[in-house]
Design an enzyme around this catalytic site. Structure first.
Site, PDB file in Angstrom:
ATOM      1  N   GLU A   1      48.020  45.337  47.943  1.00 43.06           N
ATOM      2  CA  GLU A   1      47.445  46.073  49.066  1.00 43.06           C
ATOM      3  C   GLU A   1      47.986  45.595  50.407  1.00 43.06           C
ATOM      4  O   GLU A   1      48.421  44.449  50.559  1.00 43.06           O
ATOM      5  CB  GLU A   1      45.913  45.927  49.047  1.00 43.06           C
TER       6      GLU A   1
ATOM      7  N   HIS B   1      42.636  50.416  41.672  1.00 44.49           N
ATOM      8  CA  HIS B   1      41.716  49.538  40.943  1.00 44.49           C
ATOM      9  C   HIS B   1      40.286  50.068  40.994  1.00 44.49           C
ATOM     10  O   HIS B   1      39.952  50.939  41.803  1.00 44.49           O
ATOM     11  CB  HIS B   1      41.766  48.126  41.529  1.00 44.49           C
TER      12      HIS B   1
END
Length: 184
Positions: free
Chosen positions: A81, A8
């Site tokens: 994550e 990201h």
């Protein structure tokens, strides 16, 4: 089957050098511009864009897809994550002071993260058979997954850095790792 995982864009916590983990921190303006730039410079080889369900990954996916002329299709929690437990929101020096052994209370074990990442790749492949997939994920997951399947260490994954995985005879391998991120 190939799947390109891409990290990201930047968040305020990235720029402040705070450990994010599973905390849902949004992109900042730099991260949005990184995603737009990457979307303009990535090869036009993808059929679909997907992401982790965290907001920073979803927004990056939307920005990339807009530049690539594609649609974002679903999210995959398996590529979220790593949870760093109580260390999330703290800077590197704070973390080392509190946990010099880097065993953070509540942290997801590395082997569990890698196993989850493999399941994520498998599910993405099953959901998008025969398609070229760009999946927005997160730095620690991509790095540790790439290390595991390649058997070699690697540097941390920069914002908007892509790493391509390919399934060969039932196993995943890294087939493309750029020398540098598309944007810092």
């Amino acid at each position: 089957m190939q799947i390109t995982l891409i990290r990201h864009g930047q968040t305020d916590w990235n720029s402040q050098r705070k450990l994010q983990g599973a905390t849902d921190i949004p992109l900042n303006e730099t991260g949005r511009e990184q995603a737009r730039t990457a979307g303009r410079t990535l090869p036009r080889e993808f059929d679909v864009v997907t992401s982790s369900p965290l907001g920073r990954a979803r927004e990056t996916a939307e920005l990339l897809a807009a530049e690539l002329g594609l649609t974002v299709v679903g999210t995959h929690p398996e590529i979220t994550e790593r949870s760093f437990g109580e260390a999330e929101g703290k800077t590197g020096p704070e973390v080392l002071e509190l946990w010099p052994d880097r065993n953070y209370p509540g942290m997801e074990p590395q082997d569990a993260l890698v196993a989850r990442g493999i399941v994520g790749l498998d599910r993405i492949a099953a959901t998008h058979p025969g398609e070229r997939v760009l999946a927005v994920s997160h730095g620690a997951l991509i790095r540790l997954l790439a290390e595991d399947v390649s058997g070699t260490g690697r540097e941390p994954v920069a914002n908007l850095e892509p790493v391509t995985f390919e399934r060969v005879e039932g196993s995943w391998r890294v087939v493309a790792t750029p020398d540098a991120a598309l944007s810092a």
